[in-house]
Design a protein around this motif. Structure first.
Motif, short mmCIF file in Angstrom:
data_model
loop_
_atom_site.label_atom_id
_atom_site.label_comp_id
_atom_site.label_asym_id
_atom_site.label_seq_id
_atom_site.Cartn_x
_atom_site.Cartn_y
_atom_site.Cartn_z
N LEU A 135 0.82 -1.21 0.00
CA LEU A 135 0.00 0.00 0.00
C LEU A 135 0.86 1.26 0.00
N ARG A 136 1.94 1.23 0.74
CA ARG A 136 2.84 2.39 0.75
C ARG A 136 3.33 2.67 -0.67
N HIS A 137 3.72 1.62 -1.34
CA HIS A 137 4.16 1.77 -2.74
C HIS A 137 3.04 2.37 -3.60
N ALA A 138 1.85 1.79 -3.47
CA ALA A 138 0.73 2.22 -4.31
C ALA A 138 0.41 3.70 -4.06
N LEU A 139 0.46 4.10 -2.80
CA LEU A 139 0.15 5.50 -2.48
C LEU A 139 1.22 6.44 -3.03
N ALA A 140 2.47 6.02 -2.98
CA ALA A 140 3.55 6.85 -3.53
C ALA A 140 3.33 7.05 -5.02
N PHE A 141 2.96 5.96 -5.68
CA PHE A 141 2.69 6.04 -7.12
C PHE A 141 1.51 6.98 -7.38
N ALA A 142 0.47 6.85 -6.56
CA ALA A 142 -0.73 7.67 -6.74
C ALA A 142 -0.44 9.16 -6.51
N VAL A 143 0.50 9.45 -5.61
CA VAL A 143 0.88 10.85 -5.37
C VAL A 143 1.38 11.46 -6.68
N HIS A 144 2.29 10.75 -7.32
CA HIS A 144 2.85 11.28 -8.57
C HIS A 144 1.77 11.37 -9.66
N ILE A 265 -6.32 14.00 -0.80
CA ILE A 265 -6.51 12.92 0.17
C ILE A 265 -7.53 11.90 -0.34
N LYS A 266 -8.61 12.41 -0.90
CA LYS A 266 -9.64 11.50 -1.41
C LYS A 266 -9.11 10.68 -2.59
N TYR A 267 -8.30 11.31 -3.41
CA TYR A 267 -7.73 10.62 -4.56
C TYR A 267 -6.86 9.44 -4.09
N LEU A 268 -6.04 9.70 -3.09
CA LEU A 268 -5.15 8.64 -2.59
C LEU A 268 -5.97 7.48 -2.03
N ILE A 269 -7.00 7.80 -1.27
CA ILE A 269 -7.82 6.74 -0.68
C ILE A 269 -8.53 5.96 -1.78
N ASN A 270 -9.11 6.68 -2.74
CA ASN A 270 -9.78 6.01 -3.84
C ASN A 270 -8.83 5.11 -4.61
N TYR A 271 -7.63 5.60 -4.81
CA TYR A 271 -6.64 4.81 -5.55
C TYR A 271 -6.39 3.48 -4.83
N ALA A 272 -6.22 3.57 -3.52
CA ALA A 272 -5.95 2.36 -2.74
C ALA A 272 -7.16 1.42 -2.74
N LEU A 273 -8.34 1.99 -2.57
CA LEU A 273 -9.55 1.15 -2.55
C LEU A 273 -9.71 0.40 -3.87
N LYS A 274 -9.36 1.09 -4.95
CA LYS A 274 -9.56 0.50 -6.27
C LYS A 274 -8.45 -0.49 -6.63
N ASN A 275 -7.20 -0.11 -6.33
CA ASN A 275 -6.08 -0.91 -6.81
C ASN A 275 -5.51 -1.88 -5.79
N ASN A 276 -5.84 -1.71 -4.53
CA ASN A 276 -5.27 -2.57 -3.50
C ASN A 276 -6.35 -3.17 -2.61
N ALA A 277 -7.45 -3.54 -3.25
CA ALA A 277 -8.60 -4.04 -2.50
C ALA A 277 -8.21 -5.22 -1.60
N GLU A 278 -7.39 -6.10 -2.13
CA GLU A 278 -7.02 -7.29 -1.37
C GLU A 278 -6.28 -6.91 -0.07
N ASP A 279 -5.35 -5.98 -0.20
CA ASP A 279 -4.57 -5.57 0.98
C ASP A 279 -5.45 -4.81 1.97
N ILE A 280 -6.33 -3.96 1.46
CA ILE A 280 -7.24 -3.23 2.35
C ILE A 280 -8.12 -4.24 3.10
N ASP A 281 -8.64 -5.20 2.38
CA ASP A 281 -9.51 -6.18 3.02
C ASP A 281 -8.76 -7.01 4.07
N PHE A 282 -7.52 -7.33 3.75
CA PHE A 282 -6.72 -8.07 4.74
C PHE A 282 -6.56 -7.24 6.01
#
Ligand code: ATP
Ligand code: MN
Length: 482
Positions: A135-144, A265-282
């Motif tokens: 998730l940290r990786h995904a959020l860094a990517f989403a920032v850019h 902030i909303k963009y980052l959360i949405n990005y994670a919800l969409k692209n890292n659903a498995e990790d969020i659910d875990f």
């Protein structure tokens, strides 16, 4: 070719049965001398490798221990076991690296986060930290991605700096002078003219001031890099080395600034919800498990995913500092004397106050604006028409449930005379800051910016309560392993 492997995530997402594949990874468990749960970090899900009884050398099977690394060539077959659709029937099984089961610290059982913090070099191999750092990786990517989509220029501001006027926190000195017998000047002070850079230097606490220089040319820039604060705060939300994203925008006022921060902030959360659903659910399930251990009144009642969805689907509350103080003063919490720190106009909001506002009162993120000038930095824009003694600045802090301050920002003082007056009043030497004041001398414009603490954002998205668990190698007072 050695690495013609398929990653486990891809394999599990539907590689047709009958295909021959090469899989590599680390053993999580080995059951019945036959079933290997193999993980390669691409997902928390393991691939089950079946080593059919009698087909493999006993001496090799003995070396299939938790933590060992394997290379498997085998066929994808439908799985009869529950929990996975496919498994790999091994044809060859090669041990790439042994792992002494007696000595390997990670057992196939639940370890405490405290224990894993002591073993931070191995904790990436657990499900919790697998999810957190993907998730940290995904959020860094989403920032850019967020800033790139909006035409912001990514500006690399310096890590070693000679500017010490920011006042955001205690600084780490950078020097090559010897600790003992450092050269002194006639005043008996350390003579930094003899130091590496010919002057005193520090690790940066913020890239903002340099960021403003960029905004005065590119209109919109952002920085994303490490920052350092030698503050002795041993809390669950402070690190001595943390990463910060600092956008700085010309032609923005405080409201534009709030809108951008909220959208970000909303963009980052949405990005994670969409692209890292498995990790969020875990992590959601992990948190739910942890909540069960808490007394009822301490439980949040909301799951991680629910909490995140609530944040992206609702507007942040926007209030002034003065309104925040009134809410606190009128609260039962205050009347029952439950705040440890004093509440009155002029105080710097303490974390107990911030938490009350977001967790008890509004139950959602809150943007507080219009802080007293006296408690804020010199570069924040003075609000016009304030009552004498009650001067406020166009500052904004965003407070998030469970975290407290996640963003700090402001509209900057673009009026040279006002800025100079403020700096003089705060004893900031104007000569040293001449480069900064040039932005106000040559084509000054209304502008604004903010800093988002990357680790606090990750805490929010992962639900991890301790900031040490969202950065690979935490640096905190008296702790600098690795
Ligand atoms: P706090 O009051 O929580 O110490 P601050 O007012 O010092 O924060 P700023 O100087 O405004 O924070 O920094 C911008 C952002 O950087 C904060 O909103 C927060 O998200 C993050 N941040 C600040 N200090 C730290 C730290 N020591 N460790 C991790 N993140 C931090
Ligand atoms: Mn601080």
């Amino acid at each position: 070719m050695f690495n013609d492997r398929i990653k486990i995530k891809q394999l599990l997402s539907g590689t047709p049965t009958g295909t021959e594949v090469v899989v590599m990874g680390w053993v999580r468990t080995f059951r019945n001398n036959q079933f290997i749960a193999l993980n390669d970090g691409s997902t928390n899900a393991n691939i089950q490798i079946v080593a059919t009884l009698g087909e493999f050398d006993e001496a090799i099977l003995k070396r299939v221990t938790t933590g060992a690394s394997l290379k498997i060539v085998g066929t994808v077959v439908e799985s009869l076991g529950k929990g996975q659709s496919v498994e790999v029937k091994a044809k060859t099984l090669e041990i790439l690296g042994d792992s002494d089961a007696e000595k390997f610290p990670l057992q196939p059982k639940k370890h405490s986060l405290e224990f894993l913090r002591e073993k931070a070099h191995l904790r990436f191999r657990t499900n919790t930290f697998g999810s957190v750092f993907r998730l940290r990786h995904a959020l860094a990517f989403a920032v850019h991605q967020f800033y790139n989509e909006r035409g912001f220029v990514y500006l690399h501001t310096p890590i070693i700096t000679s500017s010490d006027a920011e006042g955001a926190g205690e600084m780490f000195k950078v020097t090559t002078l010897p600790l003992e017998g450092a050269p002194k000047n006639d005043k008996g002070e350390i003579d930094y003219t003899q130091d590496f850079f010919g002057k005193g230097t520090n690790l940066t606490v913020s890239g903002q001031l340099e960021g403003e220089l960029g905004a005065m040319a590119f209109s919109e820039i952002y920085t994303f890099g490490p920052t350092f604060r030698a503050e002795n705060s041993n809390t669950t939300r402070h690190l001595a080395e943390f990463w910060m994203i600092e956008p700085e925008m010309a032609f923005y006022d405080i409201e534009d600034n709030m809108n951008l921060a909220e959208a970000f902030i909303k963009y980052l959360i949405n990005y994670a919800l969409k692209n890292n659903a498995e990790d969020i659910d875990f992590l959601d399930a992990r948190l739910a498990e942890e909540e069960k251990q808490l007394p009822t009144e301490k439980r949040s009642g909301l799951g991680l995913r629910e909490k995140l969805e609530l944040v992206v689907n609702n507007n942040f509350e926007r209030i002034t500092y003065t309104e925040a103080i009134d809410i606190l003063l009128n609260s039962n919490h205050y009347k029952k004397k439950k705040f440890q720190y004093e509440v009155k106009w002029g105080i710097d909001l303490q974390s107990e106050h911030e938490r009350y506002l977001v967790e008890q009162h509004f139950k959602k993120p809150v943007i507080v604006t219009g802080y007293p000038a006296a408690i804020k930095a010199f570069y924040m824009r003075m609000n016009d028409g304030c009552e004498p003694g009650k001067e406020t600045v166009a500052a904004m802090d965003i407070l998030a449930p469970g975290i407290g301050e996640i963003v700090g920002g402001s509209q900057r003082e673009e009026r040279l005379d006002k800025l100079e007056a403020r700096m003089k009043a705060m004893h900031i030497p104007l000569e040293d800051m001449s480069w900064y004041l040039d932005t106000r001398r040559f084509g000054t414009v209304p502008h604004a910016g903010f800093g988002l603490g990357f680790e606090r954002m990750i805490q929010f998205v992962t639900g991890m309560t301790n900031i040490r668990d969202v950065i690979p190698f935490a640096r905190t007072p008296k702790n600098c392993e690795y």
